[in-house]
Write a protein that holds these residues in place. Structure first.
Motif, PDB file in Angstrom:
ATOM      1  N   ASN A  69       0.444  -1.232   0.007  1.00 60.42           N
ATOM      2  CA  ASN A  69       0.081   0.321   0.118  1.00 60.42           C
ATOM      3  C   ASN A  69       1.083   1.343   0.234  1.00 60.42           C
ATOM      4  OD1 ASN A  69      -3.347  -0.641   0.581  1.00 60.42           O
ATOM      5  ND2 ASN A  69      -2.266  -1.888   1.311  1.00 60.42           N
ATOM      6  N   LEU A  70       1.819   1.046   0.669  1.00 61.29           N
ATOM      7  CA  LEU A  70       2.839   2.511   0.535  1.00 61.29           C
ATOM      8  C   LEU A  70       3.504   2.675  -0.396  1.00 61.29           C
ATOM      9  CD1 LEU A  70       4.562   1.855   4.510  1.00 61.29           C
ATOM     10  CD2 LEU A  70       2.506   3.896   3.366  1.00 61.29           C
ATOM     11  N   ILE A  71       3.907   1.593  -1.207  1.00 62.34           N
ATOM     12  CA  ILE A  71       4.468   2.188  -2.732  1.00 62.34           C
ATOM     13  C   ILE A  71       3.651   2.199  -3.442  1.00 62.34           C
ATOM     14  CG2 ILE A  71       5.601   0.538  -4.305  1.00 62.34           C
ATOM     15  CD1 ILE A  71       7.010  -1.153  -2.451  1.00 62.34           C
ATOM     16  N   GLU A  72       2.279   1.930  -3.468  1.00 62.23           N
ATOM     17  CA  GLU A  72       1.280   2.337  -4.295  1.00 62.23           C
ATOM     18  C   GLU A  72       1.522   3.645  -4.164  1.00 62.23           C
ATOM     19  OE1 GLU A  72      -2.098   0.184  -4.034  1.00 62.23           O
ATOM     20  OE2 GLU A  72      -0.726  -2.446  -4.663  1.00 62.23           O
ATOM     21  N   ALA A  73       1.368   4.374  -2.598  1.00 61.14           N
ATOM     22  CA  ALA A  73       0.741   5.336  -2.477  1.00 61.14           C
ATOM     23  C   ALA A  73       2.136   6.827  -2.471  1.00 61.14           C
ATOM     24  CB  ALA A  73       0.490   5.601  -0.860  1.00 61.14           C
ATOM     25  N   GLY A  74       2.959   6.018  -3.129  1.00 56.55           N
ATOM     26  CA  GLY A  74       4.187   6.420  -3.532  1.00 56.55           C
ATOM     27  C   GLY A  74       4.697   6.820  -1.759  1.00 56.55           C
ATOM     28  N   ALA A  75       4.686   6.515  -0.934  1.00 61.23           N
ATOM     29  CA  ALA A  75       5.652   6.921   0.275  1.00 61.23           C
ATOM     30  C   ALA A  75       6.815   6.822  -0.310  1.00 61.23           C
ATOM     31  CB  ALA A  75       5.116   6.396   1.219  1.00 61.23           C
ATOM     32  N   GLU A  80      13.703   2.200  -3.289  1.00 58.99           N
ATOM     33  CA  GLU A  80      14.249   2.723  -2.079  1.00 58.99           C
ATOM     34  C   GLU A  80      14.523   1.827  -0.684  1.00 58.99           C
ATOM     35  OE1 GLU A  80      13.670   7.304  -1.310  1.00 58.99           O
ATOM     36  OE2 GLU A  80      11.499   6.147  -2.419  1.00 58.99           O
ATOM     37  N   LEU A  81      13.294   0.898  -0.952  1.00 56.41           N
ATOM     38  CA  LEU A  81      12.999  -0.533   0.285  1.00 56.41           C
ATOM     39  C   LEU A  81      13.608  -1.573   0.163  1.00 56.41           C
ATOM     40  CD1 LEU A  81      10.646  -2.167   1.759  1.00 56.41           C
ATOM     41  CD2 LEU A  81      10.741  -2.873   0.168  1.00 56.41           C
ATOM     42  N   MET A  85      16.071  -2.643   2.767  1.00 57.95           N
ATOM     43  CA  MET A  85      15.963  -3.827   3.824  1.00 57.95           C
ATOM     44  C   MET A  85      17.496  -4.519   3.128  1.00 57.95           C
ATOM     45  SD  MET A  85      12.890  -5.284   2.453  1.00 57.95           S
ATOM     46  CE  MET A  85      13.007  -7.013   3.142  1.00 57.95           C
ATOM     47  N   ALA A  86      18.518  -4.176   2.698  1.00 60.05           N
ATOM     48  CA  ALA A  86      19.681  -4.600   2.273  1.00 60.05           C
ATOM     49  C   ALA A  86      20.643  -3.560   3.460  1.00 60.05           C
ATOM     50  CB  ALA A  86      20.535  -3.890   1.097  1.00 60.05           C
ATOM     51  N   GLU A  87      20.617  -2.329   3.917  1.00 57.45           N
ATOM     52  CA  GLU A  87      21.114  -2.428   4.948  1.00 57.45           C
ATOM     53  C   GLU A  87      20.509  -2.433   6.507  1.00 57.45           C
ATOM     54  OE1 GLU A  87      20.479   2.340   5.279  1.00 57.45           O
ATOM     55  OE2 GLU A  87      20.147   2.066   6.705  1.00 57.45           O
ATOM     56  N   VAL A  88      19.590  -2.883   6.283  1.00 62.26           N
ATOM     57  CA  VAL A  88      18.996  -3.299   7.805  1.00 62.26           C
ATOM     58  C   VAL A  88      19.520  -4.768   8.345  1.00 62.26           C
ATOM     59  CG1 VAL A  88      17.253  -3.544   8.949  1.00 62.26           C
ATOM     60  CG2 VAL A  88      16.831  -2.355   7.623  1.00 62.26           C
ATOM     61  N   GLN A  89      19.536  -5.245   6.651  1.00 62.81           N
ATOM     62  CA  GLN A  89      20.609  -7.066   7.113  1.00 62.81           C
ATOM     63  C   GLN A  89      21.457  -6.882   7.701  1.00 62.81           C
ATOM     64  OE1 GLN A  89      18.886  -8.559   2.956  1.00 62.81           O
ATOM     65  NE2 GLN A  89      17.852 -10.065   4.622  1.00 62.81           N
TER      66      GLN A  89
END
Lengths: 107, 220
Positions: A69-75, A80-81, A85-89
């Motif tokens: 939903n957030l990607i669809e909303a353009g957030a 970027e995700l 996610m790579a950075e978090v891992q």
């Protein structure tokens, strides 16, 4: 789902983990800021199909729907995700280690 | 108020129970999962983009943690002791619970009353809609496909699994919740509670009795 056959209702309950509470909170926050609706949440959950109920936990399905939903909303964008996610891992092998972004602001 | 416990004859292995009596779920010390990684990433992106703040997310969690079935129990106990309130509650539950100070947002809340001849039970066949402002987060079983599938089809069998055996003379009404409309069951006041005050009565009102999968406790 309503009206289908199924086995006995499993009686188990558990206390929610921090990450699950955060998913719930983020869904509420995203709604408060007009980035998604309950209907949007449900649409993605239903699109997942029945096998998602066998393979994913409740808040796993929710975070997947939240993200969609957030990607669809353009957030944010899917690129970027992916970078985030790579950075978090990279931060560590446990939730506690990975959630501790700059300066240990994690609760 | 403690959570309700169902004795389904299962051995839960009560070795590692939390203060609320449930097993702890692996959290911070288990290997990081893909979906946990996504939660962290989504949260940090929303904060970096200025959509939200860590404080707002935390405040939301704290507000959620503060909600418990004790809220709903207070509403039921008021209905048991104040006929005028009960009439308002059954007529239009949203303003009635707001007058007790409970914030239920824009939701349409519907209170349904159990009597000698009618037993109500709530479900959300679509997902997990639940009167969370009055009862807290829904229990795991409420969200299972088994509960959601079968409650609308064979409610008496489902209720029997929860230990609620109803005679055929009692009509069972199943209420399917939606995103905008939530139900609260007002259980029948148990016999032998004459003279008890609101607080003592509230202690008899279990979470499951307000879902319809249980009955209130009997007075000690």
């Amino acid at each position: 789902m309503g009206g289908q056959d199924a086995g006995p209702v499993p009686p188990g309950e558990h206390d929610f983990a921090l990450w699950e509470k955060r998913v719930d909170a983020l869904v509420m926050v995203a709604q408060a800021h007009g980035l998604m609706t309950v209907d949007g949440l449900r649409r993605v959950l239903e699109d997942m199909g029945e096998q998602a109920f066998e393979t994913m936990s409740y808040y796993e399905r929710w975070v997947a729907s939240l993200n969609e939903n957030l990607i669809e909303a353009g957030a944010y964008s899917i690129e970027e995700l992916g970078r985030k996610m790579a950075e978090v891992q990279e931060r560590g092998d446990t939730y506690a280690a990975a959630a501790r972004a700059d300066g240990g602001a994690d609760g | 108020m403690p959570h309700d416990h169902h004795d389904h004859g299962h051995d839960h292995g009560h070795d590692h129970l939390s203060p609320s009596g449930h097993p702890f779920r692996a959290d911070n010390d288990a290997p990081l999962t893909y979906w946990q990684t996504m939660e962290i990433a989504v949260r940090e992106l929303l904060i970096e983009k200025g959509v939200t703040t860590a404080a707002e997310v935390q405040a939301q969690i704290e507000a959620m943690d503060a909600r418990s079935p004790a809220n709903g129990a207070a509403v039921v106990a008021r209905a048991w002791t104040d006929p005028a309130f009960k009439a308002r509650l059954l007529a239009d539950a949203s303003p009635a619970v707001r007058e007790m100070g409970f914030d239920i947002g824009p939701l349409k809340l519907v209170a349904v009353e159990n009597t000698d001849t009618v037993h109500n039970v709530i479900v959300c066949t679509l997902c997990s809609c639940y009167p969370r402002n009055l009862l807290g987060l829904p229990p795991d079983w409420y969200k299972t496909r088994e509960y959601r599938s079968r409650t609308v089809k064979e409610p008496r069998k489902v209720l029997a699994e929860f230990g609620v055996d109803l005679p055929d003379s009692v009509t069972v009404r199943v209420h399917d919740s939606t995103a905008d409309m939530r139900y609260l069951v007002v259980p029948a006041r148990p016999a032998g509670t004459e003279g008890m005050d609101e607080a003592a009565l509230a202690a008899l009102v279990t979470r499951d009795s307000m879902i319809g999968t249980g009955l209130p406790r009997r007075p000690a």
